[in-house]
Design a protein around this motif. Structure first.
Motif, PDB file in Angstrom:
ATOM      1  N   MET A 177       0.822  -1.208   0.000  1.00 29.47           N
ATOM      2  CA  MET A 177       0.000   0.000   0.000  1.00 29.47           C
ATOM      3  C   MET A 177       0.854   1.254   0.000  1.00 29.47           C
ATOM      4  O   MET A 177       0.534   2.218  -0.674  1.00 29.47           O
ATOM      5  N   PHE A 206       0.353   4.113  -2.800  1.00 29.72           N
ATOM      6  CA  PHE A 206      -0.180   5.433  -2.449  1.00 29.72           C
ATOM      7  C   PHE A 206       0.877   6.524  -2.581  1.00 29.72           C
ATOM      8  O   PHE A 206       0.534   7.666  -2.871  1.00 29.72           O
ATOM      9  N   SER A 207       2.175   6.195  -2.371  1.00 29.29           N
ATOM     10  CA  SER A 207       3.208   7.208  -2.577  1.00 29.29           C
ATOM     11  C   SER A 207       3.173   7.698  -4.017  1.00 29.29           C
ATOM     12  O   SER A 207       3.207   8.905  -4.275  1.00 29.29           O
ATOM     13  N   ILE A 212       0.036   9.818  -4.683  1.00 31.10           N
ATOM     14  CA  ILE A 212       0.082  11.155  -4.082  1.00 31.10           C
ATOM     15  C   ILE A 212       1.056  12.038  -4.827  1.00 31.10           C
ATOM     16  O   ILE A 212       0.789  13.221  -5.051  1.00 31.10           O
ATOM     17  N   ALA A 225       9.967   8.204  -3.351  1.00 30.40           N
ATOM     18  CA  ALA A 225       9.474   8.073  -1.975  1.00 30.40           C
ATOM     19  C   ALA A 225       9.105   6.625  -1.677  1.00 30.40           C
ATOM     20  O   ALA A 225       9.389   6.100  -0.597  1.00 30.40           O
ATOM     21  N   ASN A 282      10.862   4.290   1.214  1.00 32.79           N
ATOM     22  CA  ASN A 282      10.178   3.556   2.281  1.00 32.79           C
ATOM     23  C   ASN A 282      10.682   2.111   2.356  1.00 32.79           C
ATOM     24  O   ASN A 282      10.931   1.598   3.443  1.00 32.79           O
ATOM     25  N   ILE A 323      10.132  14.193  -0.983  1.00 29.70           N
ATOM     26  CA  ILE A 323       9.979  12.740  -0.832  1.00 29.70           C
ATOM     27  C   ILE A 323       9.398  12.412   0.536  1.00 29.70           C
ATOM     28  O   ILE A 323       8.459  11.624   0.672  1.00 29.70           O
ATOM     29  N   GLU A 324       9.959  13.067   1.588  1.00 30.22           N
ATOM     30  CA  GLU A 324       9.450  12.813   2.938  1.00 30.22           C
ATOM     31  C   GLU A 324       8.001  13.250   3.071  1.00 30.22           C
ATOM     32  O   GLU A 324       7.179  12.573   3.691  1.00 30.22           O
ATOM     33  N   ILE A 353       5.752  13.407   0.715  1.00 31.79           N
ATOM     34  CA  ILE A 353       4.881  12.448   0.016  1.00 31.79           C
ATOM     35  C   ILE A 353       4.697  11.197   0.854  1.00 31.79           C
ATOM     36  O   ILE A 353       3.587  10.686   0.994  1.00 31.79           O
ATOM     37  N   SER A 354       5.789  10.718   1.471  1.00 31.24           N
ATOM     38  CA  SER A 354       5.630   9.463   2.219  1.00 31.24           C
ATOM     39  C   SER A 354       4.802   9.682   3.484  1.00 31.24           C
ATOM     40  O   SER A 354       4.100   8.773   3.926  1.00 31.24           O
ATOM     41  N   LEU A 365       2.250  11.860   3.607  1.00 33.15           N
ATOM     42  CA  LEU A 365       0.858  11.953   3.158  1.00 33.15           C
ATOM     43  C   LEU A 365       0.323  10.584   2.766  1.00 33.15           C
ATOM     44  O   LEU A 365      -0.873  10.322   2.908  1.00 33.15           O
ATOM     45  N   ALA A 366       1.222   9.706   2.266  1.00 33.92           N
ATOM     46  CA  ALA A 366       0.762   8.368   1.878  1.00 33.92           C
ATOM     47  C   ALA A 366       0.291   7.580   3.089  1.00 33.92           C
ATOM     48  O   ALA A 366      -0.540   6.684   2.962  1.00 33.92           O
ATOM     49  N   LEU A 388      -3.489   7.932   3.600  1.00 35.01           N
ATOM     50  CA  LEU A 388      -4.277   7.107   2.684  1.00 35.01           C
ATOM     51  C   LEU A 388      -4.199   5.645   3.067  1.00 35.01           C
ATOM     52  O   LEU A 388      -5.231   4.963   3.147  1.00 35.01           O
ATOM     53  N   SER A 389      -2.976   5.143   3.323  1.00 36.05           N
ATOM     54  CA  SER A 389      -2.869   3.691   3.521  1.00 36.05           C
ATOM     55  C   SER A 389      -3.558   3.273   4.814  1.00 36.05           C
ATOM     56  O   SER A 389      -4.225   2.249   4.860  1.00 36.05           O
ATOM     57  N   ILE A 403      -7.565   3.714   4.190  1.00 32.09           N
ATOM     58  CA  ILE A 403      -8.181   2.875   3.160  1.00 32.09           C
ATOM     59  C   ILE A 403      -8.052   1.396   3.498  1.00 32.09           C
ATOM     60  O   ILE A 403      -8.922   0.609   3.141  1.00 32.09           O
ATOM     61  N   ARG A 404      -6.998   1.011   4.245  1.00 30.17           N
ATOM     62  CA  ARG A 404      -6.902  -0.405   4.615  1.00 30.17           C
ATOM     63  C   ARG A 404      -8.078  -0.832   5.495  1.00 30.17           C
ATOM     64  O   ARG A 404      -8.766  -1.812   5.206  1.00 30.17           O
ATOM     65  N   VAL A 425      -3.876  -3.873  13.766  1.00 30.00           N
ATOM     66  CA  VAL A 425      -2.936  -3.263  12.827  1.00 30.00           C
ATOM     67  C   VAL A 425      -3.050  -1.735  12.877  1.00 30.00           C
ATOM     68  O   VAL A 425      -2.038  -1.033  12.864  1.00 30.00           O
ATOM     69  N   LEU A 461      -1.343  -0.668  16.035  1.00 32.01           N
ATOM     70  CA  LEU A 461       0.094  -0.918  15.934  1.00 32.01           C
ATOM     71  C   LEU A 461       0.776   0.121  15.059  1.00 32.01           C
ATOM     72  O   LEU A 461       1.828   0.657  15.413  1.00 32.01           O
ATOM     73  N   LEU A 462       0.171   0.448  13.926  1.00 32.80           N
ATOM     74  CA  LEU A 462       0.792   1.425  13.032  1.00 32.80           C
ATOM     75  C   LEU A 462       0.790   2.802  13.661  1.00 32.80           C
ATOM     76  O   LEU A 462       1.764   3.544  13.525  1.00 32.80           O
TER      77      LEU A 462
END
Lengths: 74, 240
Positions: free
Chosen positions: A20, A24-25, A28, A60, A64, B166-167, B169-170, B172-173, B176-177, B180-181, B223, B226-227
């Protein structure tokens, strides 16, 4: 719960995020690039910022994965 | 597909409330009486009333009810202390325990006919996720002050223009993850149960999916918690 079982649950949670986070990276990244292209610059820079941010999104995603492979506690 | 029968919606409709027939209503009253809101309130009421009934008076030698709750709370706190240390676990325990109880009950309630899981609506899970996201950054600012920006800059100074987006974006991801999971798993369970009930409900066709539903509910709640623990502890420790 025994220690072994608890550890397994933790790893399950960790690794179920890999796919995921990659997907998603990238989405986005493309989303930010598209928004900058169309809304902020009004379509003048049209394909370029989308492409650049697509690249950043892919970077990105791989960052990860790299961070996960470098973790000390696994 | 047929509309599921939700008894709170039916009850409210009989009382004259404007229950929406789409996912989310248009006016404020319709939004407040849409199914995921009413079932969220049901879960909240259950979580407030149930411990009050079973706990009774707190005693030195615990009875049945107190023993049950102590075992659960102790297990949760141990789980958090393993991942973020004793101090962090003590600080974040109320919030994370609330999330885990709420999500477990909200996932499980959809297994009964006439009820639905509030978490099968993206708005509910997105709300939980945004709380976690904002708390992560508040914790980072609290522990590092302005130096929290170092978490976003990477180790090498001349790579900053590349690393910062990059940071971002990760981070913000993660929103979503995480949202949505949970939403996807629970929505899939609900839809599958609905279809199987409609097709062959009389022949116990949904029974295996009900068993899987119990497992999925617990695992997804675990999960999620935990996350959030991992994100919190990552924002509390020093930048690498």
């Amino acid at each position: 719960m025994s220690d072994n079982r608890r550890e397994m649950m933790r790893l399950l949670g960790d690794f179920s995020t890999i796919g995921m986070s990659v997907a998603f990276s990238i989405f986005i990244g493309v989303g930010i690039g598209y928004w900058l292209d169309q809304k902020v610059f009004g379509g003048r820079t049209s394909p370029w910022l989308t492409m650049i941010f697509l690249g950043l999104g892919v970077a990105a995603a791989f960052k990860n994965l790299y961070m996960m492979s470098k973790r000390k506690d696994l | 597909m047929e509309h599921p029968i939700l008894f709170i919606s039916l009850l409210l409709e009989a009382l004259g409330a404007p229950v929406p027939h789409t996912m989310v209503g248009t006016t404020l009253a319709a939004k407040l009486s849409s199914p995921h809101m009413t079932y969220t309130w049901l879960v909240m009421a259950f979580l407030i009333i149930m411990p009050k009934l079973t706990l009774g008076k707190m005693e030195m030698i615990p009875g049945k009810g107190q023993n049950f709750w102590e075992a659960i709370i102790d297990g949760l706190e141990g789980f958090m202390a393993d991942n973020m240390g004793k101090e962090g676990a003590k600080m974040m325990f109320p919030m994370l325990a609330t999330f885990s109880f709420y999500i477990v009950v909200a996932n499980m309630i959809g297994l009964m006919p006439g009820f639905m899981s509030p978490t099968s609506n993206l708005n509910v899970t997105l709300g939980c996720t945004l709380i976690v996201f904002v708390t992560t950054h508040i914790l980072g600012l609290k522990f590092h002050g302005a130096g929290y920006i170092k978490h976003f800059l990477g180790p090498i100074p001349w790579l900053i223009p590349l690393m910062f987006p990059i940071e971002l974006i990760s981070h913000l991801a993660r929103i979503l993850s995480l949202s949505i999971r949970l939403f996807g798993n629970i929505m899939a369970k609900e839809t599958l149960l609905g279809i199987l009930f409609m097709l062959a409900g009389a022949y116990f066709a949904p029974l295996p999916i009900l068993c899987l539903g119990v497992f999925v509910s617990i695992v997804q709640a675990l999960v999620f918690v935990l996350l959030s623990i991992l994100y919190f502890s990552a924002s509390m420790e020093h930048a690498h």
